[in-house]
Scaffold this motif. Structure first.
Motif, mmCIF file in Angstrom:
data_model
loop_
_atom_site.group_PDB
_atom_site.id
_atom_site.type_symbol
_atom_site.label_atom_id
_atom_site.label_comp_id
_atom_site.label_asym_id
_atom_site.label_seq_id
_atom_site.Cartn_x
_atom_site.Cartn_y
_atom_site.Cartn_z
ATOM 1 N N GLN A 238 -10.065 0.815 7.969
ATOM 2 C CA GLN A 238 -10.797 1.230 6.780
ATOM 3 C C GLN A 238 -9.887 1.984 5.814
ATOM 4 O OE1 GLN A 238 -13.838 3.378 8.961
ATOM 5 N NE2 GLN A 238 -15.406 1.952 8.206
ATOM 6 N N ARG A 239 -9.051 2.865 6.355
ATOM 7 C CA ARG A 239 -8.137 3.623 5.504
ATOM 8 C C ARG A 239 -7.107 2.700 4.856
ATOM 9 N NH1 ARG A 239 -5.447 7.577 8.769
ATOM 10 N NH2 ARG A 239 -6.086 6.428 10.598
ATOM 11 N N GLN A 240 -6.594 1.746 5.619
ATOM 12 C CA GLN A 240 -5.627 0.797 5.086
ATOM 13 C C GLN A 240 -6.255 -0.050 3.984
ATOM 14 O OE1 GLN A 240 -2.335 0.663 6.067
ATOM 15 N NE2 GLN A 240 -2.067 -0.728 4.339
ATOM 16 N N LYS A 241 -7.492 -0.467 4.196
ATOM 17 C CA LYS A 241 -8.213 -1.263 3.199
ATOM 18 C C LYS A 241 -8.371 -0.478 1.902
ATOM 19 C CE LYS A 241 -12.618 -3.657 2.511
ATOM 20 N NZ LYS A 241 -13.902 -3.991 3.141
ATOM 21 N N ALA A 242 -8.717 0.792 2.001
ATOM 22 C CA ALA A 242 -8.893 1.624 0.812
ATOM 23 C C ALA A 242 -7.582 1.773 0.044
ATOM 24 C CB ALA A 242 -9.436 3.003 1.208
ATOM 25 N N VAL A 243 -6.488 2.001 0.752
ATOM 26 C CA VAL A 243 -5.189 2.158 0.096
ATOM 27 C C VAL A 243 -4.771 0.855 -0.580
ATOM 28 C CG1 VAL A 243 -2.717 2.561 0.491
ATOM 29 C CG2 VAL A 243 -4.413 4.051 1.562
ATOM 30 N N GLN A 244 -4.925 -0.260 0.103
ATOM 31 C CA GLN A 244 -4.569 -1.552 -0.490
ATOM 32 C C GLN A 244 -5.439 -1.858 -1.708
ATOM 33 O OE1 GLN A 244 -4.915 -4.161 2.889
ATOM 34 N NE2 GLN A 244 -2.717 -4.071 3.298
ATOM 35 N N PHE A 245 -6.712 -1.563 -1.599
ATOM 36 C CA PHE A 245 -7.639 -1.791 -2.700
ATOM 37 C C PHE A 245 -7.243 -0.937 -3.900
ATOM 38 C CE2 PHE A 245 -12.055 -1.421 -4.541
ATOM 39 C CZ PHE A 245 -12.166 -2.744 -4.917
#
Length: 95
Positions: free
Chosen positions: A6-13
């Motif tokens: 979830q954290r990785q998704k937020a950063v990539q987004f």
């Protein structure tokens, strides 16, 4: 607490989407731009996201009493007291 994915998704987004940290947090339902900010800073400084951030601990009653005594004895303000004693935050001392 959010998972690594979830954290990785937020950063990539945030990086790829061109939106503000607040907009990313709202669109993913994560609640706060502050979290996205911390994750992004971790990613930019290290090139990856840590598994999890360090959790703070609660202070014992003896530690709280020591802080109060120091505050009263020295006449320092509260912020100076927690800095002098090495406590990470005002809020944690009250827990």
């Amino acid at each position: 607490m959010h998972s690594q994915e979830q954290r990785q998704k937020a950063v990539q987004f945030f990086i790829e989407g061109g939106k503000s940290k607040g907009a990313v947090a709202r669109s993913l339902g994560y609640g706060s731009a502050w979290s996205v900010e911390r994750w992004y800073e971790d990613y930019m400084s290290q090139g990856f996201l840590k598994e999890s951030r360090t959790k703070w601990f609660k202070f014992t009653e003896a530690q709280k009493q020591s802080a109060v005594a120091h505050f009263l004895d020295t006449g320092q303000n509260f912020s100076a007291t927690i800095r002098t004693l090495g406590y990470p935050s005002r809020a944690l001392l009250t827990l």
